[in-house]
Scaffold this motif. Structure first.
Motif, mmCIF file in Angstrom:
data_model
loop_
_atom_site.group_PDB
_atom_site.id
_atom_site.type_symbol
_atom_site.label_atom_id
_atom_site.label_comp_id
_atom_site.label_asym_id
_atom_site.label_seq_id
_atom_site.Cartn_x
_atom_site.Cartn_y
_atom_site.Cartn_z
ATOM 1 N N PRO A 128 -32.650 -12.640 36.986
ATOM 2 C CA PRO A 128 -34.035 -13.090 37.239
ATOM 3 C C PRO A 128 -35.084 -12.176 36.619
ATOM 4 C CG PRO A 128 -33.017 -12.234 39.248
ATOM 5 C CD PRO A 128 -31.930 -12.335 38.226
ATOM 6 N N LEU A 129 -34.812 -10.867 36.562
ATOM 7 C CA LEU A 129 -35.789 -9.933 35.993
ATOM 8 C C LEU A 129 -35.964 -10.163 34.494
ATOM 9 C CD1 LEU A 129 -37.687 -7.541 36.224
ATOM 10 C CD2 LEU A 129 -35.708 -6.018 35.926
ATOM 11 N N GLN A 130 -34.850 -10.311 33.768
ATOM 12 C CA GLN A 130 -34.938 -10.543 32.327
ATOM 13 C C GLN A 130 -35.542 -11.921 32.038
ATOM 14 O OE1 GLN A 130 -34.655 -7.977 30.878
ATOM 15 N NE2 GLN A 130 -32.981 -6.719 31.629
ATOM 16 N N LEU A 131 -35.232 -12.898 32.883
ATOM 17 C CA LEU A 131 -35.856 -14.217 32.748
ATOM 18 C C LEU A 131 -37.367 -14.094 32.920
ATOM 19 C CD1 LEU A 131 -35.755 -17.324 32.545
ATOM 20 C CD2 LEU A 131 -35.338 -17.365 35.013
ATOM 21 N N GLN A 132 -37.785 -13.314 33.885
ATOM 22 C CA GLN A 132 -39.219 -13.103 34.105
ATOM 23 C C GLN A 132 -39.871 -12.481 32.882
ATOM 24 O OE1 GLN A 132 -40.284 -11.161 37.784
ATOM 25 N NE2 GLN A 132 -42.094 -10.224 36.868
ATOM 26 N N ARG A 133 -39.206 -11.514 32.256
ATOM 27 C CA ARG A 133 -39.759 -10.872 31.061
ATOM 28 C C ARG A 133 -39.931 -11.881 29.924
ATOM 29 N NH1 ARG A 133 -36.237 -5.788 29.595
ATOM 30 N NH2 ARG A 133 -37.908 -5.529 28.056
ATOM 31 N N ILE A 134 -38.952 -12.779 29.756
ATOM 32 C CA ILE A 134 -39.041 -13.800 28.701
ATOM 33 C C ILE A 134 -40.256 -14.706 28.939
ATOM 34 C CG2 ILE A 134 -37.924 -15.857 27.745
ATOM 35 C CD1 ILE A 134 -35.221 -14.477 28.274
ATOM 36 N N VAL A 135 -40.333 -15.253 30.161
ATOM 37 C CA VAL A 135 -41.415 -16.192 30.475
ATOM 38 C C VAL A 135 -42.765 -15.488 30.424
ATOM 39 C CG1 VAL A 135 -42.336 -17.725 32.256
ATOM 40 C CG2 VAL A 135 -39.870 -17.630 31.850
ATOM 41 N N GLN A 136 -42.816 -14.265 30.927
ATOM 42 C CA GLN A 136 -44.082 -13.523 30.928
ATOM 43 C C GLN A 136 -44.602 -13.302 29.519
ATOM 44 O OE1 GLN A 136 -44.661 -10.055 33.610
ATOM 45 N NE2 GLN A 136 -44.887 -8.894 31.711
ATOM 46 N N ASN A 137 -43.713 -12.893 28.600
ATOM 47 C CA ASN A 137 -44.135 -12.678 27.212
ATOM 48 C C ASN A 137 -44.727 -13.948 26.618
ATOM 49 O OD1 ASN A 137 -43.577 -10.094 25.522
ATOM 50 N ND2 ASN A 137 -41.902 -10.153 27.004
ATOM 51 N N LEU A 138 -44.044 -15.069 26.823
ATOM 52 C CA LEU A 138 -44.477 -16.317 26.184
ATOM 53 C C LEU A 138 -45.722 -16.903 26.857
ATOM 54 C CD1 LEU A 138 -40.989 -17.979 25.533
ATOM 55 C CD2 LEU A 138 -42.456 -16.774 23.906
ATOM 56 N N VAL A 139 -45.794 -16.826 28.189
ATOM 57 C CA VAL A 139 -46.962 -17.378 28.885
ATOM 58 C C VAL A 139 -48.207 -16.547 28.583
ATOM 59 C CG1 VAL A 139 -47.990 -17.829 31.139
ATOM 60 C CG2 VAL A 139 -45.628 -18.488 30.700
ATOM 61 N N LEU A 140 -48.107 -15.224 28.658
ATOM 62 C CA LEU A 140 -49.263 -14.378 28.367
ATOM 63 C C LEU A 140 -49.716 -14.547 26.922
ATOM 64 C CD1 LEU A 140 -48.401 -11.074 30.277
ATOM 65 C CD2 LEU A 140 -49.941 -12.921 30.957
ATOM 66 N N ASN A 141 -48.757 -14.723 26.020
ATOM 67 C CA ASN A 141 -49.099 -14.957 24.622
ATOM 68 C C ASN A 141 -49.851 -16.278 24.464
ATOM 69 O OD1 ASN A 141 -48.676 -14.223 21.676
ATOM 70 N ND2 ASN A 141 -47.719 -16.237 21.731
ATOM 71 N N ALA A 142 -49.381 -17.312 25.199
ATOM 72 C CA ALA A 142 -50.063 -18.612 25.136
ATOM 73 C C ALA A 142 -51.467 -18.524 25.713
ATOM 74 C CB ALA A 142 -49.238 -19.662 25.891
ATOM 75 N N LYS A 159 -53.351 -15.903 25.860
ATOM 76 C CA LYS A 159 -54.185 -15.051 24.999
ATOM 77 C C LYS A 159 -54.676 -15.817 23.769
ATOM 78 C CE LYS A 159 -52.187 -12.078 22.326
ATOM 79 N NZ LYS A 159 -51.425 -10.904 21.818
ATOM 80 N N ASN A 160 -53.837 -16.698 23.212
ATOM 81 C CA ASN A 160 -54.160 -17.344 21.942
ATOM 82 C C ASN A 160 -54.722 -18.756 22.096
ATOM 83 O OD1 ASN A 160 -53.233 -15.378 19.784
ATOM 84 N ND2 ASN A 160 -51.385 -15.523 21.022
ATOM 85 N N THR A 161 -54.850 -19.232 23.325
ATOM 86 C CA THR A 161 -55.411 -20.570 23.548
ATOM 87 C C THR A 161 -56.857 -20.409 24.023
ATOM 88 O OG1 THR A 161 -53.234 -21.417 24.162
ATOM 89 C CG2 THR A 161 -55.128 -22.753 24.783
ATOM 90 N N SER A 162 -57.783 -20.889 23.245
ATOM 91 C CA SER A 162 -59.207 -20.704 23.580
ATOM 92 C C SER A 162 -59.687 -21.727 24.597
ATOM 93 C CB SER A 162 -60.053 -20.796 22.305
ATOM 94 O OG SER A 162 -59.848 -22.041 21.652
ATOM 95 N N SER A 163 -59.126 -22.925 24.585
ATOM 96 C CA SER A 163 -59.516 -23.954 25.553
ATOM 97 C C SER A 163 -58.373 -24.953 25.712
ATOM 98 C CB SER A 163 -60.785 -24.697 25.078
ATOM 99 O OG SER A 163 -60.528 -25.371 23.858
ATOM 100 N N GLY A 164 -58.376 -25.611 26.882
ATOM 101 C CA GLY A 164 -57.339 -26.619 27.099
ATOM 102 C C GLY A 164 -56.359 -26.197 28.176
ATOM 103 N N TRP A 165 -55.076 -26.225 27.859
ATOM 104 C CA TRP A 165 -54.077 -26.020 28.900
ATOM 105 C C TRP A 165 -52.865 -25.261 28.374
ATOM 106 C CZ3 TRP A 165 -49.910 -28.214 26.710
ATOM 107 C CH2 TRP A 165 -50.137 -29.257 25.798
ATOM 108 N N VAL A 166 -52.107 -24.731 29.323
ATOM 109 C CA VAL A 166 -50.796 -24.129 29.056
ATOM 110 C C VAL A 166 -49.836 -24.725 30.075
ATOM 111 C CG1 VAL A 166 -49.416 -22.016 29.035
ATOM 112 C CG2 VAL A 166 -51.760 -21.989 28.142
#
Length: 416
Positions: free
Chosen positions: A286-300, A302-309
């Motif tokens: 679960p910890l490594q899974l959290q790291r994967i999702v966290q990297n991708l969600v935070l990246n999304a 950070k790079n999405t100016s408007s709309g949704w994730v």
């Protein structure tokens, strides 16, 4: 060799037929007793005999001077293939053929010793037949084995060359990544140094000092995050990242993760939504899974100016499940959609969310370069390594102006 049929050769054929089982048993016994013949002991009686009874049938037909219903050399080649598949060494194959021929010669000697006043010419003819059998069996089996050995060696060379090419490519990609990270670190340190120097100026106003302090803090945070990422990546590449496997509810775990990112989404003016079954029992870390999702969600975010994730998950049959992180950000141009180490491209069985074909290999490097320029290269490398650690695959789809999708396929039950 064309020798007239006579009763003594037919008698010899009858004798060898009557002694067939004894010949095969004696052959098995002497081979099992041979030092270094380790493979033989792992075979059943039928596996050990393989094509030899059929080869003896051809010898019998030759002695009787009837049309041959087989080719000893071809049969011996099939025998050599069988021994190759069973893991025989060449010396083991040659040794057992030698033992078979020795046993046949002993049987021939016993037959003629029991015969009243044997004719020398007929004795010589019988030995010529056995010699022919020996030559054909040796040639066929050894030729086939040698050819397989040569082919296997050639395949190993090709595999080694491919592995070397892959290693060189990975080294080049890693060098590009580290050069980009070094450039970003130098830039951040330059800003920090400039801001710190400005703060020393006596004539700087309070508002200017406040602005410089904010810039200093931002860049210190950036440097800290980048150094931590580089350390994480180095640990992953060195194989020093521990894995703690347990069974847990992935749905509950992911819902909690998404909830923890809601304040950041609200701050960014974005809608962050989670979708998936209410219960999904999986076996993973679960910890490594959290790291994967966290990297991708935070990246999304950070790079999405408007709309949704959007973060969604679902079971995919009995053996796999998937997580998808999709945003409405700028995406990537179609020709630049790529992968890190050729892993992020949609797999052939996956359906493209954007209805686009799989990206071409020659466009992948451009996407890697673009991702690195955006400061995402290290994060994506970490995600890729973490996916490999958990036996997962990572795919990316993107379309300019319509967003980016990361899809992770994971085994439901983790296997080391």
């Amino acid at each position: 060799m064309d020798i007239p049929v006579d009763s003594s050769l037919i008698s010899l054929a009858n004798y060898l037929t009557a002694r067939r089982e004894a010949i095969l048993n004696n052959w098995l016994t002497v081979c099992q007793a041979e030092p270094g013949f380790n493979t033989t002991r792992g075979l059943s009686r039928e596996e050990f005999n393989n094509k030899v009874p059929f080869m003896l049938n051809v010898l019998d037909q030759r002695l009787r001077q009837v049309p041959l219903q087989g080719d000893i050399r071809l049969l011996a080649g099939e025998h050599g293939l069988h021994r190759w598949q069973k893991g025989y060494l060449l010396r083991e194959l040659m040794g057992e053929i030698r033992h078979l021929n020795t046993i046949l010669l002993a049987e021939l000697r016993q037959f003629w010793q029991a015969s009243p006043a044997p004719d020398a010419e007929r004795v010589m003819s019988s030995y010529e037949y056995v010699s022919w059998f020996s030559a054909q069996s040796n040639q066929g089996s050894v030729e086939q084995y040698t050819e397989l050995q040569r082919s296997d060696a050639s395949s190993r060379v090709q595999l080694l060359e491919q592995a070397l090419d892959d290693l060189n490519e990975l080294t080049r990609q890693r060098g590009d990544l580290l050069r980009t990270a070094s450039h970003d670190l130098r830039g951040s340190f330059g800003v920090i140094q400039g801001a710190a120097s400005y703060l020393n100026l006596m004539e700087a106003s309070e508002s200017d000092r406040k602005e410089m302090l904010e810039m200093l803090n931002r860049n210190l945070t950036t440097v800290r995050e980048m150094v931590i990422q580089l350390m994480d990546l180095s640990r992953l590449e060195a194989g020093q990242e521990p894995v703690t496997i347990q069974t847990f509810d992935a749905s509950q775990h992911l819902n909690k993760l998404v909830d923890s990112y809601q304040p950041l989404a609200i701050e960014r003016g974005l809608v962050l939504k989670a979708d998936g079954p209410s219960d999904l029992q999986v076996q993973s870390d679960p910890l490594q899974l959290q790291r994967i999702v966290q990297n991708l969600v935070l990246n999304a975010l950070k790079n999405t100016s408007s709309g949704w994730v959007s973060v969604s998950w679902a079971a995919e049959g009995d053996y796999r499940w998937l997580i998808s992180i999709q945003d409405s950000g700028p995406g990537l141009p179609n020709q630049q959609v790529g992968s890190l180490s050729q892993v992020l491209a949609p797999s052939p069985e996956s359906s493209s969310a954007f209805g686009l074909p799989n990206p071409e290999a020659d466009a992948r490097e451009e996407a890697i370069t673009l991702a690195s320029k955006q400061g995402e290269g290290i994060g994506l490398s970490i995600v890729k390594r973490l996916c490999e650690l958990l036996g997962a695959s990572l795919e990316i789809e993107a379309k300019a102006g319509q967003g980016t999708l990361f899809r992770i396929r994971m085994p439901i039950n983790w296997k080391a």
